[in-house]
Design a protein around this motif. Sequence first.
Motif, PDB file in Angstrom:
ATOM      1  N   TRP A   1      -7.270  -5.185   6.062  1.00 29.85           N
ATOM      2  CA  TRP A   1      -6.443  -5.440   4.884  1.00 29.85           C
ATOM      3  C   TRP A   1      -6.324  -6.942   4.630  1.00 29.85           C
TER       4      TRP A   1
ATOM      5  N   ARG B   1      -4.990  -3.331   9.795  1.00 30.31           N
ATOM      6  CA  ARG B   1      -4.308  -4.510   9.248  1.00 30.31           C
ATOM      7  C   ARG B   1      -5.271  -5.679   9.102  1.00 30.31           C
TER       8      ARG B   1
ATOM      9  N   SER C   1      -8.437   1.000   1.442  1.00 30.49           N
ATOM     10  CA  SER C   1      -7.876   0.277   2.581  1.00 30.49           C
ATOM     11  C   SER C   1      -6.375   0.510   2.698  1.00 30.49           C
ATOM     12  N   ALA C   2      -5.672   0.556   1.564  1.00 24.92           N
ATOM     13  CA  ALA C   2      -4.225   0.751   1.592  1.00 24.92           C
ATOM     14  C   ALA C   2      -3.862   2.125   2.147  1.00 24.92           C
TER      15      ALA C   2
END
Length: 381
Positions: free
Chosen positions: A178, A175, A108-109
């Motif tokens: 995240w 985002r 995800s990052a």
Amino acid sequence: MTLTQAFEAAWLRAVQARESDAQSRRARAEQAAAGSLWAAPPAIEVNHLNDRLHSNAGRRETEVGLVWPLWLPGQRDARAAAADAESKLADAGTQAARLRLAGQVRESAWRLSSTRAEAASVAAQARYLQGVSDDVQRRVRAGDLARADALAARAELLEAQSAQGDADQRLQAARAQWRTLTGLEALPQVQPPSPASLADAALPSEEHPELRVAAQSVERARKRLDSVNLSRRDPPELSVKYREESPGYGEAAQRGIGIGLRIPFGTESRNAPLQAAAIGELDVAEAAEQRVRAQHDADLMLARSALQNAARQLDATRDRAGLLRERARLIDASFKAGETSLPDLLRAANAAAQADSAFARQQAALGLAHAQLQQTLGLLP
């Protein structure tokens, strides 16, 4: 916000953490049960007999006793060994669950990093085309360029602004993912790996948590089979009873204390299903361990190859982006000097922008490949 901080935040809210805690509690409960003095909980027996509904001669019998199930020889140690194996499996399972979640956080990052870089590149291209469009409008009003050039510049600007909107939408989705995963608003700070870190990542690591889980599953199955082999009958029961008997009205009651031992037989109908289940569990665990080890070796080889390929592609895209940016600057200067047409400028600008986006995506791809290799090696952020 580092990846380590993000990972710990994600672990605190992860379902896997609750499952690991439950498995650990269950293992501790089994250890406590294996350490008990008795093979099963003690019981109390109460019996009462009288002739009130028959002759009503006053005869009555009352018996109260305590029953303790006893361990068979070696059974307690085998049950304790099986409980210890279950506890070790729970610990290995926790580490494996943490590693799997770390993989989700890393992916995800880096996906978020790639989306941010692409959105920044598209926004920069839109700002550049806005400047070109304004410049073309001034030159059209001055009579240096035709109105068709202004329309073309405006069309390119609108297309870039539309692409910017799409990129912003993808960034918002990344985002949101995240935040769902980590519960954090702060965005992660990730950097493309250095050559030194790439070399370190290729070094062998300690045993992977998934391999430890597979090996410990085999060990637990072996201990369970040992426990079944040492429990070929139900536990014997030691009983202590107090009995009071009255023959009839006016006669003295008789009292006594007795000790009894009940030893169940172990028959094939009882033992065969239990042994078959334990042997089957061991066979499945051994086959699963072999499969996991083979898959891990293949994944490790593939991850190292993917990292090397991503590093080579990054060098190529970096060189290409640098060349196309330099070409775009030269054509821009030539256009401002009136030596190059607007279509040539727009083509050069678009090619440079696409090369910049490709370079940004490849940087994120290299970081993701490095993270996936760390994942395959069993390393936490």
